[in-house]
Design an enzyme around this catalytic site. Structure first.
Site, mmCIF file in Angstrom:
data_model
loop_
_atom_site.group_PDB
_atom_site.id
_atom_site.type_symbol
_atom_site.label_atom_id
_atom_site.label_comp_id
_atom_site.label_asym_id
_atom_site.label_seq_id
_atom_site.Cartn_x
_atom_site.Cartn_y
_atom_site.Cartn_z
ATOM 1 N N ASP A 10 0.848 -1.196 0.000
ATOM 2 C CA ASP A 10 0.000 0.000 0.000
ATOM 3 C C ASP A 10 0.891 1.257 0.000
ATOM 4 O O ASP A 10 0.830 2.046 0.923
ATOM 5 C CB ASP A 10 -0.919 -0.008 1.236
ATOM 6 C CG ASP A 10 -0.132 -0.083 2.547
ATOM 7 O OD1 ASP A 10 1.059 -0.497 2.532
ATOM 8 O OD2 ASP A 10 -0.690 0.280 3.599
ATOM 9 N N HIS A 244 12.171 -4.113 6.464
ATOM 10 C CA HIS A 244 12.748 -5.328 7.040
ATOM 11 C C HIS A 244 12.273 -6.607 6.353
ATOM 12 O O HIS A 244 13.017 -7.580 6.286
ATOM 13 C CB HIS A 244 12.472 -5.367 8.541
ATOM 14 C CG HIS A 244 13.032 -4.176 9.236
ATOM 15 N ND1 HIS A 244 14.384 -3.989 9.413
ATOM 16 C CD2 HIS A 244 12.439 -3.048 9.716
ATOM 17 C CE1 HIS A 244 14.602 -2.831 10.001
ATOM 18 N NE2 HIS A 244 13.439 -2.235 10.195
HETATM 19 C C1 BDR Z 1 2.760 -0.661 8.537
HETATM 20 O O1 BDR Z 1 1.659 0.230 8.402
HETATM 21 C C2 BDR Z 1 1.858 1.080 7.311
HETATM 22 O O2 BDR Z 1 1.544 2.396 7.670
HETATM 23 C C3 BDR Z 1 3.292 0.949 6.906
HETATM 24 O O3 BDR Z 1 3.453 1.135 5.522
HETATM 25 C C4 BDR Z 1 3.637 -0.442 7.333
HETATM 26 O O4 BDR Z 1 3.337 -1.378 6.322
HETATM 27 C C5 BDR Z 1 3.456 -0.402 9.860
HETATM 28 O O5 BDR Z 1 2.616 -0.714 10.941
HETATM 29 CA CA CA Z 2 2.993 -0.687 4.038
#
Ligand code: BDR
Ligand code: CA
Length: 315
Positions: A10, A244
């Protein structure tokens, strides 16, 4: 042989860094980028994914439209305070407009077809709400034994939630999908908030990345304007959760993992929570599937690796 992966995303400021690292690393072969609602809505996810593959010189990597809402819950709001209203730090106007289009197939179908075409070889890398992966598993359960492994950003073993007291955002955003994925039976590596908080970037590092002087770093420079401002306003350093999941595939030796039983809560105030049981097996009162939880990272080496890969673009 590079590990074949599908990134489900996303994008997202941290998704951006994860995807650039993947596209610029020979250890992984990105077979496709499937998109999902999350940080800023599905249309932005698609447009941003297209921007990322084009900026990294990889317009050949298919971008696929996926779920616009969770499986059972109502549509979820994005995270504009963290990622900007457009998902990329409100920089959409300053970033290149995407030239390409998403391919005419749904993400769940794409995942099923790709896994069946390469049995035992494809690793799924979800770094957004995990809806598309759950839908694919339901659409064709035969993929479950044919996926090599699922290496995901989501959850939290020992450090609480971020979207709620107990829920990490990706799993909180679709807890029912998370339950399907965690109970499926495929091998899971979880890069959750534990390792996220072990790698924090300061303004100096944003400057360093921004100054690498190539189209990929120029792109990040525009997005980092927002990140820098937010870090000042919130008096914080920048976590890069999604990085990660990808970096673990490229350099697993930088990471510490622990095998733990884990299940997902789906209801009430703990919806989306990953409940791990660190007790010795003899003291556990039920059999729960075990996953590999990433707990720590060699931060300096990861910084070096990321800088090196981004800096090498175009050389
Ligand atoms: C996750 O939530 C999203 O806002 C970030 O892209 C990540 O995938 C972190 O909790
Ligand atoms: Ca994300």
């Amino acid at each position: 042989m590079p590990e074949k992966i599908i990134i489900d995303t996303d994008p997202g400021i941290d998704d951006m860094q994860a995807i650039f690292l993947a596209l610029l690393s020979t250890e992984v072969d990105v077979l496709g980028i499937t998109t999902v609602f999350g940080n800023s809505g599905l249309d932005n996810s698609v447009a941003n994914a297209l921007r990322l593959v084009e900026t990294a010189g990889r317009p050949d990597v298919p971008v696929v439209r996926g779920a616009s809402r969770p499986i059972l819950l109502p549509p979820r709001p994005g995270a504009p305070s963290i990622h900007g209203a457009d998902g990329l730090g409100n920089a959409a106007d300053r970033l290149p407009k995407p030239k390409g289009k998403a391919i005419g197939q749904n993400a769940a179908n794409f995942i099923v077809e790709t896994v069946l075409a390469h049995p035992g070889e494809v690793t799924l890398v979800p770094i957004g709400p995990i809806t598309n992966i759950a839908l694919a598993a339901r659409l064709e359960p035969a993929i479950i034994s044919k996926v090599k492994r699922v290496v995901l950003m989501g959850g939290s073993a020992f450090v609480g939630g971020n979207a709620s007291a107990a829920g990490e955002a990706n799993l909180y955003n679709d807890p029912h999908a998370a339950k399907i994925v965690f109970e499926a039976g495929w091998p899971i590596v979880m890069a959750g908030l534990d390792v996220t908080y072990r790698y924090l970037l300061g303004e100096d590092y944003l400057d360093l990345v921004s100054s690498l002087g190539n189209p990929v770093s120029d792109f990040m420079k525009e997005v980092f304007v927002f990140v820098r401002q937010r870090m000042i306003e919130w008096n914080s350093r920048e976590a890069v959760p999604d990085l990660h999941a990808v970096a673990y595939l490229i350099a697993p030796e930088l990471y510490t993992t622990r095998r733990l039983p884990c299940y997902i809560e789906t209801e009430g105030r703990t919806a989306g929570m990953t409940v791990v049981d660190p007790r010795p097996p003899a003291r556990r009162n039920e059999v729960i599937p075990e996953i590999d939880v990433i707990l720590d990272v060699h931060a300096e080496k990861l910084r070096g690796l990321f800088l090196q890969r981004i800096g090498a673009f175009g050389k």
